[in-house]
Design an enzyme around this catalytic site. Structure first.
Site, mmCIF file in Angstrom:
data_model
loop_
_atom_site.group_PDB
_atom_site.id
_atom_site.type_symbol
_atom_site.label_atom_id
_atom_site.label_comp_id
_atom_site.label_asym_id
_atom_site.label_seq_id
_atom_site.Cartn_x
_atom_site.Cartn_y
_atom_site.Cartn_z
ATOM 1 N N SER B 154 0.840 -1.195 0.000
ATOM 2 C CA SER B 154 0.000 0.000 0.000
ATOM 3 C C SER B 154 0.885 1.258 0.000
ATOM 4 O O SER B 154 1.780 1.372 -0.847
ATOM 5 C CB SER B 154 -0.935 -0.055 1.217
ATOM 6 O OG SER B 154 -1.911 0.943 1.154
ATOM 7 N N ARG B 224 -11.511 6.000 10.510
ATOM 8 C CA ARG B 224 -11.102 4.605 10.534
ATOM 9 C C ARG B 224 -12.211 3.675 10.042
ATOM 10 O O ARG B 224 -11.955 2.705 9.338
ATOM 11 C CB ARG B 224 -10.681 4.219 11.946
ATOM 12 C CG ARG B 224 -10.155 2.800 12.066
ATOM 13 C CD ARG B 224 -8.919 2.578 11.228
ATOM 14 N NE ARG B 224 -8.219 1.353 11.594
ATOM 15 C CZ ARG B 224 -7.091 0.957 11.039
ATOM 16 N NH1 ARG B 224 -6.528 1.675 10.084
ATOM 17 N NH2 ARG B 224 -6.521 -0.154 11.411
ATOM 18 N N ASP B 319 -8.953 -6.313 -4.481
ATOM 19 C CA ASP B 319 -8.542 -5.016 -3.934
ATOM 20 C C ASP B 319 -9.128 -3.914 -4.805
ATOM 21 O O ASP B 319 -8.712 -3.728 -5.943
ATOM 22 C CB ASP B 319 -7.008 -4.946 -3.915
ATOM 23 C CG ASP B 319 -6.475 -3.652 -3.308
ATOM 24 O OD1 ASP B 319 -7.273 -2.746 -2.996
ATOM 25 O OD2 ASP B 319 -5.249 -3.557 -3.135
ATOM 26 N N HIS B 352 -8.067 -5.012 -0.162
ATOM 27 C CA HIS B 352 -6.761 -4.379 0.024
ATOM 28 C C HIS B 352 -6.001 -4.998 1.203
ATOM 29 O O HIS B 352 -4.781 -5.142 1.161
ATOM 30 C CB HIS B 352 -6.975 -2.883 0.256
ATOM 31 C CG HIS B 352 -5.719 -2.075 0.266
ATOM 32 N ND1 HIS B 352 -4.868 -2.015 -0.814
ATOM 33 C CD2 HIS B 352 -5.155 -1.297 1.223
ATOM 34 C CE1 HIS B 352 -3.841 -1.224 -0.520
ATOM 35 N NE2 HIS B 352 -3.983 -0.794 0.705
#
Lengths: 380, 380
Positions: B154, B224, B319, B352
């Protein structure tokens, strides 16, 4: 054919109901108002009525404008009007603000007759099923026994679907556009983030912000920004905004840097200044709860068994909120029940929002479908 | 082959730097600390070092545990250790908390020597380029002239990519996992909603919340929650949570109704209680700004021209944050430059987050790649 034109200036009307309604949640509303608009003329048989159901942030103002100088057209003006795909020269079209809304129908910001104060947190959760019941009562009021069609996109499509199950003999056609038979976990997750943004805004005051002279704008703004991302496709965002910088250069700060940020914040601010936060919460909950297969062991085909209408189901290729696969679930359930169903998967880059936009293929599909709808009393 | 085991108990160390660093933004940090951990043994040639770059919420604690009774393993413990794909019996692996972080390296919560107070809003924006510079200085400190590999997933993958451009002669291999050469408008949009949640939290106090004895937990929690949705695939959310109800029945209220809501809120609360909001802002900005092609007219192949490393590029089918197509952009640029590159598109339903998880195919690909890396001084 004349050039399509607008329905022109329209005036909202209000229908008041004093027969208590018990909602899915068990809560009872003693009385309520529904605000609505109509376009076109109801025929003598009352057989040419089309009900348009709105989505999350929609309302009764579907077509036309409210005054000579009103620049804002109804949200589906491109679809509805004289010579338009839903042709008001033939059909009597009704737009109605759902119960719990914030545009005139009774909702959380309305005064509760019992207390003389806004309902606020005490306004009950409403479901798609509840809306369809209020819409059916409204149809009774207008003497409409059977709709030529019930039409809706997104959450509106869910209402059209529910109509076909709950009142199979009261609609001849259902147009279910960019919808899904239920939300996925991801859909619910996005809704919950939006709700938490509102619920945890200090200005929310447990839903009773009206008394405090504030509105939870921060939360509502975030909810709308997030919603917008899910309404648009990655592609169309890329094409429209890409990585274009607001000032042409990196500023290495937290003000707007990329155009997409500017767009989203603007949309968020605009919405937060005009929409009711409690209504937003209710709308997202109605989405979450909708699941006609729930009481049938998850079997949508069983759930759709009562349906008698003919159907037009439409999806859009780039819609990742309610992707074409979700429409095909509906399609399959209808085919399992040997319903007469047309299905179109429209190639579009505009994501979920495509259902609101002008697209020649999409509009021709709706036009062709509507044109073939016949009703009693119409000259052949 | 022995059963893979953990690196065991590890102790973070701190490297202090007193040579000022000018950041991309033009801001200068007079001094800063970097906290790091190492696993395995640096060989005499200092040729077996592997740098692991972390992603948005990661840190230097990559493998092992901090004490006998510490139940929390490093974030990539499944990948790094004796006999693991990145084998600490061969490699000297370094994990390092990025500048601006909140786990020991100098960041917004650190005391600014000039004022005796936390940096707060005055901590400068840091970029991927800045991180690579601090990491290169850190390598100098350890006497590591050339990394056997720089590895990251990432945002960490972006750092590996940047290493190959900025210091082509200082790494032999780059492992770029679940990354992208730049964010799309949609990626930026999600980041901006997260940032706006934090920036508009009344407890943010313009970034100087430390002085007020509060933290913008509401905003960080929302950020989050939203992040989590984008880390997981729609499929895995469906498989893991579906529409399962917390209490088995609809409660028609705003408490947790679906399990997915419970999961997300829990993740949000946990994170908001432990992570620094200013660091979160900085990390998302570093993501937004990363775009090595920017100074080359958008041409990534031109931007990658200086690269000399061999590459392993890995993507995961489900992803949607950094979809396989994004890795293929990197791949194409590398092929245009006739780099030696391996590419694996791993079939995974985990979205992801797959880059952090145990997947036999994924781990075997990394293992095979790492096994073929040779370095001077190693017995053949």
């Amino acid at each position: 054919m004349q050039q399509p034109s607008s329905v022109g200036i329209v005036t909202p009307q209000t229908a008041s109901f004093d027969t208590p309604i018990m909602l899915r949640s068990g809560a009872v509303l003693e009385s309520y108002d529904l605000v609505y608009e109509t376009y076109g003329t109801l025929n003598a048989d009352k057989s040419n009525a089309v009900l348009v159901c709105h989505a999350l942030s929609g309302n009764h103002h579907v077509a036309g404008r409210h005054g000579e100088h009103d620049k804002k057209l109804g949200w589906w003006d491109n679809m509805i009007g004289p010579g338009k795909p839903i042709d008001t020269d033939r059909f009597f079209v009704i737009g109605l603000n759902n119960l719990g809304g914030c545009h005139g129908s009774t909702g959380p910001a309305s005064i509760d007759r019992k207390t003389g104060k806004p309902y606020g947190a005490r306004f009950p959760v409403v479901t798609v099923e509840d809306w369809v019941e209020t819409q059916a009562r409204f149809a009774d009021r207008l003497g409409i026994r059977r709709f030529a069609a019930v039409v809706g996109g997104s959450l509106g499509g869910m209402q059209a679907l529910q109509w076909s199950i709950a009142h199979p003999d009261r609609l001849t056609h259902a147009l279910v556009i960019a919808a899904a038979p239920k939300l996925t976990a991801q859909n619910i997750a996005f809704n919950d983030v939006a709700r938490q943004a509102i619920l945890t805004d200090p200005d929310f005051h447990g839903g009773d912000f009206y008394a405090h002279g504030v509105t939870p704008k921060r939360g509502l703004r975030l909810a709308r920004m997030l919603g917008h991302i899910t309404y648009l496709s990655d592609d169309v965002m890329g094409a429209k905004f890409g990585r274009v910088l607001r000032s042409g250069t990196f500023n290495y700060g937290f003000d707007v840097e990329f155009e997409i940020e500017s767009y989203l914040r603007y949309q968020g601010d605009k919405f937060a200044g005009s929409f009711d936060a409690n209504t937003y919460l209710l709308m997202t909950k109605a989405l979450d709860y909708f699941d006609p297969a729930h009481d049938h062991g998850g079997n949508l085909s069983l759930a759709m068994k009562p349906a008698r209408a003919d159907f037009l189901v439409i999806s859009f290729t780039s819609d990742w909120r309610f992707a074409p696969g979700r429409s095909r679930e509906i399609l399959k359930a209808l085919l399992d029940n040997e319903r007469n169903v047309s299905y179109a998967e429209i190639t579009s880059s505009h994501g979920h929002d495509a259902f609101l936009m002008v697209d020649p293929h999409y509009h021709e599909v709706v036009r062709a479908y509507m044109d073939h709808i016949s009703f009693s009393g119409e000259a052949p």
